[in-house]
Design a protein around this motif. Structure first.
Motif, PDB file in Angstrom:
ATOM      1  N   ARG A  11       0.853  -1.177   0.000  1.00  0.00           N
ATOM      2  CA  ARG A  11       0.000   0.000   0.000  1.00  0.00           C
ATOM      3  C   ARG A  11       0.891   1.229   0.000  1.00  0.00           C
ATOM      4  NH1 ARG A  11      -3.698   2.729   4.257  1.00  0.00           N
ATOM      5  NH2 ARG A  11      -5.202   3.654   2.862  1.00  0.00           N
ATOM      6  N   VAL A  12       0.620   2.185  -0.894  1.00  0.00           N
ATOM      7  CA  VAL A  12       1.373   3.424  -0.996  1.00  0.00           C
ATOM      8  C   VAL A  12       0.404   4.572  -0.762  1.00  0.00           C
ATOM      9  CG1 VAL A  12       2.748   4.897  -2.506  1.00  0.00           C
ATOM     10  CG2 VAL A  12       2.980   2.410  -2.649  1.00  0.00           C
ATOM     11  N   VAL A  13       0.765   5.474   0.151  1.00  0.00           N
ATOM     12  CA  VAL A  13      -0.060   6.640   0.451  1.00  0.00           C
ATOM     13  C   VAL A  13       0.704   7.877   0.003  1.00  0.00           C
ATOM     14  CG1 VAL A  13      -1.181   7.976   2.269  1.00  0.00           C
ATOM     15  CG2 VAL A  13      -1.099   5.476   2.426  1.00  0.00           C
ATOM     16  N   GLU A  23       3.812   0.714   2.914  1.00  0.00           N
ATOM     17  CA  GLU A  23       3.829  -0.376   3.877  1.00  0.00           C
ATOM     18  C   GLU A  23       5.056  -1.230   3.599  1.00  0.00           C
ATOM     19  OE1 GLU A  23       0.101  -2.431   3.768  1.00  0.00           O
ATOM     20  OE2 GLU A  23      -0.958  -0.771   4.699  1.00  0.00           O
ATOM     21  N   GLY A  24       5.880  -1.425   4.622  1.00  0.00           N
ATOM     22  CA  GLY A  24       7.144  -2.133   4.457  1.00  0.00           C
ATOM     23  C   GLY A  24       7.011  -3.612   4.715  1.00  0.00           C
ATOM     24  N   PRO A  25       8.108  -4.298   4.628  1.00  0.00           N
ATOM     25  CA  PRO A  25       9.442  -3.820   4.288  1.00  0.00           C
ATOM     26  C   PRO A  25       9.539  -3.476   2.805  1.00  0.00           C
ATOM     27  CG  PRO A  25       9.477  -6.195   4.510  1.00  0.00           C
ATOM     28  CD  PRO A  25       8.089  -5.743   4.878  1.00  0.00           C
ATOM     29  N   VAL A  26      10.513  -2.613   2.464  1.00  0.00           N
ATOM     30  CA  VAL A  26      10.687  -2.200   1.078  1.00  0.00           C
ATOM     31  C   VAL A  26      12.152  -2.256   0.668  1.00  0.00           C
ATOM     32  CG1 VAL A  26       8.695  -0.653   1.104  1.00  0.00           C
ATOM     33  CG2 VAL A  26      10.939   0.257   1.601  1.00  0.00           C
ATOM     34  N   GLU A  27      12.332  -2.339  -0.632  1.00  0.00           N
ATOM     35  CA  GLU A  27      13.650  -2.280  -1.245  1.00  0.00           C
ATOM     36  C   GLU A  27      13.554  -1.201  -2.320  1.00  0.00           C
ATOM     37  OE1 GLU A  27      15.773  -6.010  -2.306  1.00  0.00           O
ATOM     38  OE2 GLU A  27      15.600  -5.204  -4.346  1.00  0.00           O
ATOM     39  N   VAL A  28      14.461  -0.207  -2.282  1.00  0.00           N
ATOM     40  CA  VAL A  28      14.434   0.908  -3.224  1.00  0.00           C
ATOM     41  C   VAL A  28      15.715   0.888  -4.037  1.00  0.00           C
ATOM     42  CG1 VAL A  28      14.374   3.427  -3.439  1.00  0.00           C
ATOM     43  CG2 VAL A  28      13.018   2.305  -1.660  1.00  0.00           C
ATOM     44  N   THR A  35      21.021  -0.348  -4.091  1.00  0.00           N
ATOM     45  CA  THR A  35      19.750  -0.767  -3.515  1.00  0.00           C
ATOM     46  C   THR A  35      19.808  -0.544  -2.014  1.00  0.00           C
ATOM     47  OG1 THR A  35      19.458  -2.436  -5.228  1.00  0.00           O
ATOM     48  CG2 THR A  35      18.174  -2.706  -3.221  1.00  0.00           C
ATOM     49  N   VAL A  36      18.764   0.086  -1.473  1.00  0.00           N
ATOM     50  CA  VAL A  36      18.660   0.289  -0.033  1.00  0.00           C
ATOM     51  C   VAL A  36      17.389  -0.397   0.454  1.00  0.00           C
ATOM     52  CG1 VAL A  36      20.026   2.405   0.067  1.00  0.00           C
ATOM     53  CG2 VAL A  36      17.599   2.557  -0.387  1.00  0.00           C
ATOM     54  N   VAL A  37      17.438  -0.881   1.692  1.00  0.00           N
ATOM     55  CA  VAL A  37      16.351  -1.688   2.244  1.00  0.00           C
ATOM     56  C   VAL A  37      15.912  -1.110   3.581  1.00  0.00           C
ATOM     57  CG1 VAL A  37      15.761  -3.987   3.102  1.00  0.00           C
ATOM     58  CG2 VAL A  37      17.243  -3.747   1.112  1.00  0.00           C
ATOM     59  N   PHE A  41       7.628  -1.190   9.327  1.00  0.00           N
ATOM     60  CA  PHE A  41       6.290  -1.562   8.875  1.00  0.00           C
ATOM     61  C   PHE A  41       5.658  -0.491   8.005  1.00  0.00           C
ATOM     62  CE2 PHE A  41       5.602   0.546  12.871  1.00  0.00           C
ATOM     63  CZ  PHE A  41       4.450   1.279  12.684  1.00  0.00           C
ATOM     64  N   VAL A  42       6.071   0.784   8.151  1.00  0.00           N
ATOM     65  CA  VAL A  42       5.700   1.862   7.241  1.00  0.00           C
ATOM     66  C   VAL A  42       6.959   2.665   6.964  1.00  0.00           C
ATOM     67  CG1 VAL A  42       4.354   3.965   6.883  1.00  0.00           C
ATOM     68  CG2 VAL A  42       3.311   2.023   8.037  1.00  0.00           C
ATOM     69  N   VAL A  43       7.238   2.892   5.690  1.00  0.00           N
ATOM     70  CA  VAL A  43       8.454   3.582   5.281  1.00  0.00           C
ATOM     71  C   VAL A  43       8.063   4.898   4.620  1.00  0.00           C
ATOM     72  CG1 VAL A  43      10.500   3.408   3.826  1.00  0.00           C
ATOM     73  CG2 VAL A  43       9.586   1.367   4.928  1.00  0.00           C
ATOM     74  N   ALA A  44       8.740   5.984   5.003  1.00  0.00           N
ATOM     75  CA  ALA A  44       8.514   7.294   4.393  1.00  0.00           C
ATOM     76  C   ALA A  44       9.632   7.551   3.392  1.00  0.00           C
ATOM     77  CB  ALA A  44       8.491   8.377   5.461  1.00  0.00           C
ATOM     78  N   VAL A  45       9.283   7.570   2.105  1.00  0.00           N
ATOM     79  CA  VAL A  45      10.256   7.802   1.050  1.00  0.00           C
ATOM     80  C   VAL A  45      10.195   9.276   0.652  1.00  0.00           C
ATOM     81  CG1 VAL A  45      10.956   7.196  -1.294  1.00  0.00           C
ATOM     82  CG2 VAL A  45      10.074   5.430   0.235  1.00  0.00           C
ATOM     83  N   CYS A  46      11.349   9.936   0.698  1.00  0.00           N
ATOM     84  CA  CYS A  46      11.448  11.366   0.410  1.00  0.00           C
ATOM     85  C   CYS A  46      11.106  11.651  -1.049  1.00  0.00           C
ATOM     86  CB  CYS A  46      12.872  11.843   0.714  1.00  0.00           C
ATOM     87  SG  CYS A  46      13.145  13.576   0.358  1.00  0.00           S
TER      88      CYS A  46
END
Length: 73
Positions: A11-13, A23-28, A35-37, A41-46
């Protein structure tokens, strides 16, 4: 490309003027190929790129808010 199973979906808000909340976990994957991980449980991506911990949001965008527009602008 097939649709992911419901258990694989994230889920992306979209927070106007703020980060993307995922909603995590995430890999960017970054522009330079790194790659960063995050296992939170919720990740804020700038999205403003002002964060010192980019790609993770550190609320730097709050310190650089735009001035309110004058009436009639």
């Amino acid at each position: 490309m097939s649709s992911p199973a419901p258990s694989e979906r994230r889920r992306v808000v979209i927070d106007p003027g703020g980060p993307l909340l995922i909603e995590g976990p995430v890999e960017v994957e970054l522009e330079d190929g790194r790659t960063v991980v995050s296992d939170r449980f919720v990740v804020a991506v700038c999205t403003c790129r002002r964060s010192r911990s980019y790609p993770w949001c550190d609320t730097s965008h709050r310190r650089h808010s735009r001035p309110a527009a004058a009436e009639g602008d």
